[in-house]
Design an enzyme around this catalytic site. Structure first.
Site, PDB file in Angstrom:
ATOM      1  N   LYS A 184      15.416  20.704  -7.766  1.00 38.11           N
ATOM      2  CA  LYS A 184      14.545  19.959  -6.844  1.00 38.11           C
ATOM      3  C   LYS A 184      13.234  20.745  -6.796  1.00 38.11           C
ATOM      4  CE  LYS A 184      13.022  18.261  -2.741  1.00 38.11           C
ATOM      5  NZ  LYS A 184      11.862  18.958  -2.173  1.00 38.11           N
ATOM      6  N   GLY A 241      13.406  29.878   0.639  1.00 37.92           N
ATOM      7  CA  GLY A 241      12.454  29.187   1.511  1.00 37.92           C
ATOM      8  C   GLY A 241      12.663  29.579   2.949  1.00 37.92           C
ATOM      9  N   GLY A 245      15.168  25.447   6.596  1.00 34.53           N
ATOM     10  CA  GLY A 245      15.593  24.670   5.428  1.00 34.53           C
ATOM     11  C   GLY A 245      16.903  25.201   4.855  1.00 34.53           C
ATOM     12  N   GLY A 246      16.981  26.521   4.689  1.00 29.55           N
ATOM     13  CA  GLY A 246      18.180  27.125   4.095  1.00 29.55           C
ATOM     14  C   GLY A 246      19.405  26.885   4.950  1.00 29.55           C
ATOM     15  N   GLU A 265      18.174  32.250   0.207  1.00 28.29           N
ATOM     16  CA  GLU A 265      17.418  33.449   0.568  1.00 28.29           C
ATOM     17  C   GLU A 265      16.336  32.965   1.510  1.00 28.29           C
ATOM     18  OE1 GLU A 265      14.520  35.248   1.039  1.00 28.29           O
ATOM     19  OE2 GLU A 265      14.016  35.461  -1.088  1.00 28.29           O
ATOM     20  N   CYS A 302       8.698  37.219   0.874  1.00 28.85           N
ATOM     21  CA  CYS A 302       9.843  37.390   1.789  1.00 28.85           C
ATOM     22  C   CYS A 302      10.101  38.860   2.055  1.00 28.85           C
ATOM     23  CB  CYS A 302      11.079  36.705   1.238  1.00 28.85           C
ATOM     24  SG  CYS A 302      11.247  36.899  -0.511  1.00 28.85           S
ATOM     25  N   GLU A 392      10.659  36.561  11.592  1.00 28.42           N
ATOM     26  CA  GLU A 392       9.643  36.543  10.537  1.00 28.42           C
ATOM     27  C   GLU A 392       8.472  35.631  10.899  1.00 28.42           C
ATOM     28  OE1 GLU A 392       9.656  35.869   5.738  1.00 28.42           O
ATOM     29  OE2 GLU A 392      10.580  34.295   6.910  1.00 28.42           O
TER      30      GLU A 392
HETATM   31  P1  NAP Z   1      10.982  25.111   3.130  1.00 28.91           P
HETATM   32  O1  NAP Z   1      10.420  24.244   4.185  1.00 28.91           O
HETATM   33  O2  NAP Z   1      12.217  25.841   3.465  1.00 28.91           O
HETATM   34  O3  NAP Z   1      11.236  24.187   1.841  1.00 28.91           O
HETATM   35  C1  NAP Z   1      11.822  24.681   0.652  1.00 28.91           C
HETATM   36  C2  NAP Z   1      12.486  23.530  -0.090  1.00 28.91           C
HETATM   37  O4  NAP Z   1      13.598  23.060   0.649  1.00 28.91           O
HETATM   38  C3  NAP Z   1      11.594  22.330  -0.291  1.00 28.91           C
HETATM   39  O5  NAP Z   1      11.919  21.742  -1.528  1.00 28.91           O
HETATM   40  C4  NAP Z   1      11.987  21.410   0.829  1.00 28.91           C
HETATM   41  O6  NAP Z   1      11.775  20.098   0.428  1.00 28.91           O
HETATM   42  C5  NAP Z   1      13.475  21.683   0.959  1.00 28.91           C
HETATM   43  N1  NAP Z   1      13.972  21.493   2.316  1.00 28.91           N
HETATM   44  C6  NAP Z   1      13.539  22.138   3.429  1.00 28.91           C
HETATM   45  N2  NAP Z   1      14.267  21.752   4.493  1.00 28.91           N
HETATM   46  C7  NAP Z   1      15.163  20.859   4.040  1.00 28.91           C
HETATM   47  C8  NAP Z   1      16.183  20.088   4.671  1.00 28.91           C
HETATM   48  N3  NAP Z   1      16.431  20.181   5.977  1.00 28.91           N
HETATM   49  N4  NAP Z   1      16.914  19.250   3.905  1.00 28.91           N
HETATM   50  C9  NAP Z   1      16.674  19.143   2.585  1.00 28.91           C
HETATM   51  N5  NAP Z   1      15.711  19.827   1.929  1.00 28.91           N
HETATM   52  C10 NAP Z   1      14.968  20.670   2.657  1.00 28.91           C
HETATM   53  O7  NAP Z   1       9.943  26.189   2.649  1.00 28.91           O
HETATM   54  P2  NAP Z   1       8.388  26.079   2.287  1.00 28.91           P
HETATM   55  O8  NAP Z   1       7.985  24.656   2.199  1.00 28.91           O
HETATM   56  O9  NAP Z   1       8.180  26.878   1.098  1.00 28.91           O
HETATM   57  O10 NAP Z   1       7.614  26.804   3.452  1.00 28.91           O
HETATM   58  C11 NAP Z   1       7.873  26.625   4.820  1.00 28.91           C
HETATM   59  C12 NAP Z   1       8.206  27.961   5.476  1.00 28.91           C
HETATM   60  O11 NAP Z   1       9.265  28.592   4.747  1.00 28.91           O
HETATM   61  C13 NAP Z   1       7.114  29.012   5.465  1.00 28.91           C
HETATM   62  O12 NAP Z   1       6.225  28.887   6.515  1.00 28.91           O
HETATM   63  C14 NAP Z   1       7.894  30.291   5.539  1.00 28.91           C
HETATM   64  O13 NAP Z   1       8.187  30.604   6.869  1.00 28.91           O
HETATM   65  C15 NAP Z   1       9.159  30.011   4.824  1.00 28.91           C
HETATM   66  N6  NAP Z   1       9.232  30.555   3.441  1.00 28.91           N
HETATM   67  C16 NAP Z   1      10.033  31.605   3.204  1.00 28.91           C
HETATM   68  C17 NAP Z   1      10.128  32.096   1.913  1.00 28.91           C
HETATM   69  C18 NAP Z   1      11.024  33.229   1.580  1.00 28.91           C
HETATM   70  O14 NAP Z   1      10.724  33.936   0.661  1.00 28.91           O
HETATM   71  N7  NAP Z   1      12.139  33.365   2.204  1.00 28.91           N
HETATM   72  C19 NAP Z   1       9.423  31.544   0.878  1.00 28.91           C
HETATM   73  C20 NAP Z   1       8.604  30.458   1.148  1.00 28.91           C
HETATM   74  C21 NAP Z   1       8.538  29.972   2.437  1.00 28.91           C
HETATM   75  P3  NAP Z   1      11.055  19.008   1.364  1.00 28.91           P
HETATM   76  O15 NAP Z   1       9.896  19.700   1.996  1.00 28.91           O
HETATM   77  O16 NAP Z   1      10.696  17.961   0.376  1.00 28.91           O
HETATM   78  O17 NAP Z   1      12.103  18.614   2.329  1.00 28.91           O
END
Ligand code: NAP
Length: 525
Positions: A184, A241, A245-246, A265, A302, A392
């Protein structure tokens, strides 16, 4: 290079969805060329069905064929040349040097997994030969090795558009293990995702891999990812992410009639402890290094050091240098509007908390998603009554937490949740004196760094990029380094099999010449 905006169900393109999105240039806020659609349920089902069909051949492919496939992906990514870097720059605002470096890491990672697969011992073959004369009961011939799980769902990460996206660590380790993948793509860089996917496709065709060994679906809403994780044929999930989301995907996977492992992660605050001797001896120098680490890549790692703990009495020069360094930091463009908003929200939350003070802030960046660096200060007492201060904030910020005495520092360490890393700055005598701190941290994090900084994660055999919840949903694994391959395999035991029916890794003559645990001894013969 022309972008199609399609889903890739193996080598076939498909465009049935009617919810469209475009990548946005984070610098200008303008839409970029190329229209993408959320994958429909039917498209996702087709990709998973093809991944399942491809698995019957790919899961049994020999080590050399699989290694050549991984190496060919690396070659095809390099062959995309400047087009890939240019599109990734437009979609992420990451500078050229960073993306060229990340491409190097991505292809290096693929080649490292190829080496592991070619060598073959990663399957952890164990052989306990039959003991027909054992009393009171004979022992059967019992052999074990790791076997790939089947089709795996991989979620591309926004902050590593190459190294943790379509052909990043999760995909490389899943393919190395013998799993097929349905990826995805992250909606912030669909063009980069499509280009890289075409490299995987070309490599698969060149090396004779079955169609459907990899597929790519898009989506700018949760529905496609949710449908993918809930598909009954998907056997595991790799994700990098947000915690939100995780955790949502982890819960979804656990609520399936047939739950599956989710290797999410989800980031962490990466506490840095500065011990008194180090603070006195080189507080300013540590501050310079910390300022560079906090602001590296606009803090979008991260492993960003988001929390610094130390005893108050020696902190003056450290704090003064850190404040000066942050003040002149030019800020930078964040990856997406959503990430910038989340950063602002986190900063607002800290600013509005009583007894949390702003120590220093950097210059503003005028781009559409520009963000300044910020450093806050508070006390261990405040942290104890407000544990959310340790959460974080994804971006270039950190909070200094000062203790009145040693015991407070130790108590704060005991209160930590799971993190990816912890760092300790200390003189040799500090480190002797604070061994209890190290023992606490061993139970809290995946990697402990002495006298360095957590940003910069080497891809190698000994790396652990993981840690206890909430840093990840599975503390027994790593998402970086060659051990990541084991996430996508499980042990299978073969009892009293005729040699001809055993997998090569377990055959009597050891035709693969791998290391095996034979009757408790590691040997190759
Ligand atoms: P994200 O919102 O967690 O999204 C990552 C992926 O997961 C995207 O493809 C998103 O797709 C999908 N997703 C998220 N929530 C979902 C759900 N409930 N059901 C199904 N799919 C889901 O991360 P991001 O867009 O990269 O950034 C948002 C926040 O994540 C940042 O502000 C930061 O806090 C954090 N982040 C952390 C890391 C790390 O290294 N741990 C890296 C990047 C970001 P869709 O958006 O299409 O649903």
């Amino acid at each position: 290079m022309q972008l199609t905006g399609s889903q890739y169900i193996g080598s076939s393109t498909s465009l049935k969805g009617d919810h469209f999105f475009q990548a946005i240039n984070p610098v200008t806020g303008e839409d970029l060329p190329g229209q993408y659609a959320d994958a429909t349920s039917e498209e996702i089902d087709a990709a998973v069905a093809l991944a399942e069909a491809a698995f019957s051949a790919y899961g049994k492919s020999n080590n050399i064929a699989r290694a050549e496939f991984l190496e060919a992906i690396a070659d095809e990514i390099m062959a995309l040349g400047d087009d890939l870097i240019a599109r990734a720059m437009e979609e992420t605002a990451l500078p050229e040097g960073r993306l060229v470096g990340e491409r190097g890491r991505t292809v290096g990672q693929l080649r490292l997994f190829a080496k592991v697969v070619r060598e073959g011992s990663w399957v952890d073959a164990r052989i306990d030969p039959a003991l027909p004369d054992r009393e009171p009961l004979p022992r059967s011939d019992i052999r074990q090795m790791l076997q790939p799980l089947g089709p795996v769902a991989v979620f591309g990460a926004s902050n590593f558009p190459l190294a943790f996206s379509v052909a990043g660590g999760d995909t490389a380790s899943a393919l190395a293990s013998g799993c097929t993948v349905v990826i995805k793509g992250h909606p912030a860089h669909p063009g980069t995702s499509e280009l890289v996917f075409r490299a995987i496709l070309a490599a698969g065709i060149k090396t004779g891999m079955p169609d459907g060994v990899a597929s790519l679906i898009h989506g700018a809403g949760h529905a496609p990812g949710m449908h993918l994780v809930q598909h009954s044929l998907i056997q595991a999930v790799g994700f990098t992410g947000s915690f939100k989301g995780g955790k949502a995907l982890f819960d979804l996977a656990n609520n399936r009639p047939f739950p599956i492992p989710v290797f999410a992660e989800m980031g962490s605050t990466n506490p840095v402890f500065i011990l008194p001797g180090a603070l006195e001896e080189r507080g300013s120098k540590i501050a310079e290094g910390l300022a560079a680490s906090v602001t590296l890549g606009v803090g979008q790692f991260c492993t960003n050091p988001g929390m610094v703990l130390m005893e108050k009495n020696m902190a003056a020069s450290f704090k003064a240098t850190l404040a000066d360094k942050i003040k002149v930091n030019p800020g930078g463009t964040m990856l997406t509007k959503g990430i910038r908003q989340a950063y602002e929200g986190g900063i607002r939350r800290l600013s509005e908390t009583t007894e949390v003070a702003l120590l220093s802030e950097g210059e503003a960046d005028s781009s559409a998603t520009g963000a300044p660096a910020k450093i806050f200060t508070t006390t261990t007492g405040k942290l104890k009554s407000n544990p959310e201060l340790a959460e974080e904030i994804f971006g270039p910020s950190s909070i200094l937490i000062e203790a009145d005495e040693r015991e407070e520092l130790i108590e704060s360490a005991k209160l930590l949740d799971g993190h990816l890393t912890a760092t300790v700055h200390g003189t040799p005598s500090d480190l002797q004196e604070y061994q209890d701190l190290i023992a606490i941290l061993e139970r809290k994090v995946g990697r402990i760094i002495i006298n360095g900084f957590p940003t910069g994660v080497e891809v190698c055999h000994a790396m652990v990029h993981g840690g206890p919840y909430p840093a990840t949903t599975n503390a027994q694994s790593t998402s970086v380094g060659t051990n990541a391959i084991k996430r996508f395999a499980r042990p299978v035991c073969y009892q009293d099999f005729p040699d001809s029916l055993l997998p090569d890794a377990l055959k009597h003559e050891n035709p693969l010449n791998i290391w095996r645990l034979v009757d408790g001894d590691l040997k190759k013969e």
